[in-house]
Every structure is written in structure tokens, then in C-alpha cells.
Write an enzyme that holds these catalytic residues in place. Structure first.
Site, PDB file in Angstrom:
ATOM      1  N   TRP A 153       0.817  -1.216   0.000  1.00 30.32           N
ATOM      2  CA  TRP A 153       0.000   0.000   0.000  1.00 30.32           C
ATOM      3  C   TRP A 153       0.842   1.253   0.000  1.00 30.32           C
ATOM      4  O   TRP A 153       0.528   2.208  -0.721  1.00 30.32           O
ATOM      5  CB  TRP A 153      -1.006  -0.023   1.158  1.00 30.32           C
ATOM      6  CG  TRP A 153      -2.054  -1.070   0.940  1.00 30.32           C
ATOM      7  CD1 TRP A 153      -2.266  -2.182   1.700  1.00 30.32           C
ATOM      8  CD2 TRP A 153      -3.001  -1.155  -0.145  1.00 30.32           C
ATOM      9  NE1 TRP A 153      -3.284  -2.931   1.155  1.00 30.32           N
ATOM     10  CE2 TRP A 153      -3.753  -2.324   0.029  1.00 30.32           C
ATOM     11  CE3 TRP A 153      -3.277  -0.344  -1.257  1.00 30.32           C
ATOM     12  CZ2 TRP A 153      -4.775  -2.714  -0.849  1.00 30.32           C
ATOM     13  CZ3 TRP A 153      -4.292  -0.734  -2.132  1.00 30.32           C
ATOM     14  CH2 TRP A 153      -5.025  -1.895  -1.927  1.00 30.32           C
ATOM     15  N   ASP A 173      -1.545   6.572   6.365  1.00 33.97           N
ATOM     16  CA  ASP A 173      -2.624   5.721   5.868  1.00 33.97           C
ATOM     17  C   ASP A 173      -2.879   4.687   6.955  1.00 33.97           C
ATOM     18  O   ASP A 173      -2.083   3.778   7.172  1.00 33.97           O
ATOM     19  CB  ASP A 173      -2.195   5.040   4.563  1.00 33.97           C
ATOM     20  CG  ASP A 173      -3.223   4.024   4.060  1.00 33.97           C
ATOM     21  OD1 ASP A 173      -4.257   3.821   4.728  1.00 33.97           O
ATOM     22  OD2 ASP A 173      -2.966   3.430   2.993  1.00 33.97           O
ATOM     23  N   LYS A 177     -12.076  -1.718   5.989  1.00 38.38           N
ATOM     24  CA  LYS A 177     -11.247  -2.705   6.666  1.00 38.38           C
ATOM     25  C   LYS A 177     -11.695  -2.850   8.113  1.00 38.38           C
ATOM     26  O   LYS A 177     -11.904  -3.933   8.600  1.00 38.38           O
ATOM     27  CB  LYS A 177      -9.766  -2.291   6.636  1.00 38.38           C
ATOM     28  CG  LYS A 177      -9.218  -2.015   5.237  1.00 38.38           C
ATOM     29  CD  LYS A 177      -9.004  -3.267   4.418  1.00 38.38           C
ATOM     30  CE  LYS A 177      -8.889  -3.015   2.922  1.00 38.38           C
ATOM     31  NZ  LYS A 177      -7.869  -2.070   2.516  1.00 38.38           N
TER      32      LYS A 177
END
Ligand code: PLP
Length: 365
Positions: free
Chosen positions: A105, A176, A200
Site C-alpha cells: 500500500w 494511511d 477494513k
């Protein structure tokens, strides 16, 4: 209470939601607060929806202890659009931004930032196959950077920061936190910006929560497309256009649930209990199960591990599925297994997985 048979849901995202949240949504689906309509059917300008979004923000502020000089936004485009919005809005022309690359990511975020301007790699764990997060001494930092960016939990590789990197003086820290959002207490005042795709750990797909320190909005350049402009979104209270109303309603219910069960300290306690028993099963397997992450960097959210062969990994996943344990196959880029054990996953599901791991090893080890 629901009589429905629920799965042991180890999906990485979209993923498990708290049962009381789903039950409340079910109860309110046909008639939200006496309107005779669902949240999907009311105007986003109605007083009922104003209350939904207002309470969602207020509850999140309470839950995380967000100081008043931070703005809370509910945005669209997924966490991935933040990869672009952050440099567009907050990296002034001619400035470079620093990225800590600890997995897929952060690597994707860097790639997007590079398309739009100067970006530096402050650390990359790629040659080591992203098995750990760096110590402060492993970072090479630009004291003039527009910001220092990192990913607190790498969902695919299963490595998580226990604290946060320290940026140089006057360089704001951006994170993030998509896959470990509201999973433990953090000190928001250490950050310039935090964001998380909801799907998530905090709700359904379709909404991203971005928390931004007010003074940083001065960096936003003129003439960005409105939907990509943090200032426009702040000015409109996340409702410059029609927001993802239902997704915001559900994240709001998740925040209320989190507060009700005892807030982030209690959520952290539960998350550690789940993670500890699964890592213990890995460590006590005599090498049958091999964790991907180094012990000091292990994620409390995504437990990644391998078995002695791919065939055994496939059998593991299919036999687990027969026992109603869903979503244990690792990401295609890493292979192996991944148990995502987000906030809403009950301890019983982690215990069921551990019992299955022991039994599977007994039969196949
Ligand atoms: C899933 C994920 C993303 C991407 O989220 P989308 O909402 O699908 O764009 C970004 N960062 C992290 C850490 C993630 O887990």
C-alpha cells in the site's frame, strides 16, 4: 438477537462488521427515526441526515480524542484516491515529499505521488520482502520535505508500526491507517493528516475518513477539481455534493458501538488478545506455520503465515471453509495465508482458528 448463522469472517476488506451494528441497521432499514424511509431514501440535506453525519463526526472526535483544530472529512474514491489527493493538495509546487515504503500500500501511494511531482523514498523494505517496519535509525529523512508519509499497517504483508516514525522538525506526519483505524489509542496531535478507507476496520466500502490539521489547508492550491479539493470538502462539511449517506450512517453506528464497549483501550485489549493466541499457535508449531512478519513488526490486524507447501495451503483454506472460516487465503501477491482479525471479529473466531490450526497440523504435520 439474530438466529442467523454468521461466518467466522477473516476477510481482508470489505470485512466483518459488529453484529449489533448490523442488527440496528436492519431494525432501522424501513423506518429511520419515524421518517417512514431508510437512510438511503432521505435527503442528505434533511435534519435527520444532518444528525447522522454530525454525530458520526462527534463520536469519532470523542473516540480518538481529535483536537478541535483538526477537520474530519467523509470522502469518496477509496483510500486509493487519497494517494493522489494528498500530494495534489499538500505538496506545494517545487517541494518534495518523503515516503516510508513498508509494503504494497505504501508502494502504491508512492507511485501515485511520483506521477504528480517530486517524491523521495525515506525507507524501502522491498528487498527484504517487507517483513518488518523500520526503526527510526533506518530512515533517511529530508528536513525540507512537504510531509513524511507512512502506512501504519500493511494489510497485505501483515506488518504494523507499534508507534510512529518521528519526522524532522516542521515536517508534518501523514498516515494511511486504513487497516488499523480505531484499533488502538493514538495521539492524533502527532499527525498532520490521517486517513482510512472504512471497509477494513470501520464500516462498509464507499467512504474514507480523512482527519486533517486545519493549518495545512493553507497549502491547497487554487483550481483543483472540486471533488479533489480538501478545502472545498471542509467548507461543505463533506457535503459539497451528495455524500455516501448509507456508508456514513454505518461508520457512525460503528463509532457508537466502539464507544459503548469501552472505547479504544478496550478495542486494543480485545485485538491484542486475538492476535496473541494466533501468533502463539504459529510460534508453537515447530516451524509448520511460518509467520511472514518479523516478531517485532507483527500486525494485530492481519496475521500472515505460510505452510510447508502450496498444496497444504490450499487444503488449509478449503478445510477451514468447511468449518465456516472464511477469507484465509493470503493476497495473491504474497501467497500463503492471511487471517484478518479486525475490531469486529469476536475472540471466539480467533479461538476457532487456533483450534483448527492445531488440528490441521496434527493431521498433516
Ligand atoms: C485496502 C487498503 C487501501 C486501498 O483501499 P481502497 O479503498 O480500496 O482504495 C489503501 N491502504 C491500505 C492500508 C489498505 O488496506
Amino acid at each position: 438477537m439474530s438466529e442467523v448463522k454468521r461466518a467466522h469472517n477473516f476477510n481482508a476488506g470489505p470485512s466483518i462488521l459488529p453484529l449489533p451494528v448490523l442488527e440496528q441497521a436492519q431494525q432501522e432499514l424501513l423506518d429511520f427515526k419515524g421518517t417512514g424511509m431508510s437512510v438511503m431514501e432521505i435527503s442528505h440535506r434533511s435534519k435527520e441526515f444532518e444528525a447522522v453525519i454530525g454525530e458520526a463526526e462527534q463520536d469519532l472526535r470523542t473516540l480518538m480524542g481529535i483536537p478541535s483544530h483538526y477537520k474530519v472529512l467523509f470522502l469518496q474514491g477509496g483510500a486509493t484516491l487519497q494517494f493522489s489527493m494528498i500530494p495534489m493538495n499538500l505538496r506545494p509546487a517545487g517541494k518534495s515529499a518523503d515516503y516510508v515504503v513498508t509494503g504494497s500500500w505504501s508502494k502504491s501511494a508512492l507511485k501515485e505521488a511520483q506521477k504528480l511531482g517530486a517524491s523521495r523514498v525515506a525507507y524501502s523494505g522491498e528487498t527484504g520482502n517487507f517483513k518488518h517496519v523500520p526503526a527510526q535509525t533506518e530512515l533517511t529523512l529530508d528536513p525540507e520535505a512537504a510531509y513524511l508519509y507512512f502506512t501504519s499497517n500493511e494489510t497485505i504483508h501483515g506488518v504494523e508500526f507499534k508507534g510512529e516514525p518521528t519526522p524532522p522538525a516542521n515536517v508534518p506526519l501523514f498516515v494511511d491507517t486504513s487497516s488499523d483505524f480505531i484499533s488502538r489509542p493514538i495521539d492524533v496531535s502527532k499527525y498532520g493528516l490521517l486517513y482510512a478507507g472504512a471497509q477494513k476496520n470501520a464500516g462498509p466500502a464507499g467512504v474514507v475518513v480523512t482527519i486533517i490539521r486545519e493549518d495545512l489547508l493553507e497549502r491547497v492550491p487554487a483550481n483543483l477539481p472540486v471533488m479533489l479539493d480538501y478545502k472545498t470538502m471542509v467548507a461543505g462539511g463533506s457535503m459539497h455534493n451528495t455524500p455516501p449517506c448509507f456508508a456514513i450512517y454505518i461508520v457512525g453506528l460503528v463509532f457508537k458501538w466502539a464507544l459503548k464497549i469501552g472505547g479504544l483501550p478496550e478495542i486494543q485489549r480485545r485485538n491484542e488478545a486475538k492476535a496473541n493466541i494466533i501468533y502463539k499457535a504459529i510460534d508453537e508449531s515447530g516451524g509448520f506455520y511460518k509467520g511472514h512478519a518479523e516478531p517485532g513488526s507483527r500486525s494485530n490486524m492481519n496475521v500472515t503465515f505460510r505452510l510447508p507447501s502450496e498444496e497444504l495451503e490450499n487444503n488449509f483454506a478449503s478445510e477451514a471453509k468447511k468449518l465456516n472460516m472464511i477469507g484465509l487465503k493470503g493476497h495473491r501477491s504474497v501467497g500463503g495465508m492471511r487471517a484478518s482479525i479486525y475490531n469486529a471479529l469476536p475472540l471466539e473466531s480467533a479461538q476457532a482458528l487456533v483450534a483448527f490450526m492445531r488440528e490441521f497440523q496434527r493431521k498433516n504435520g
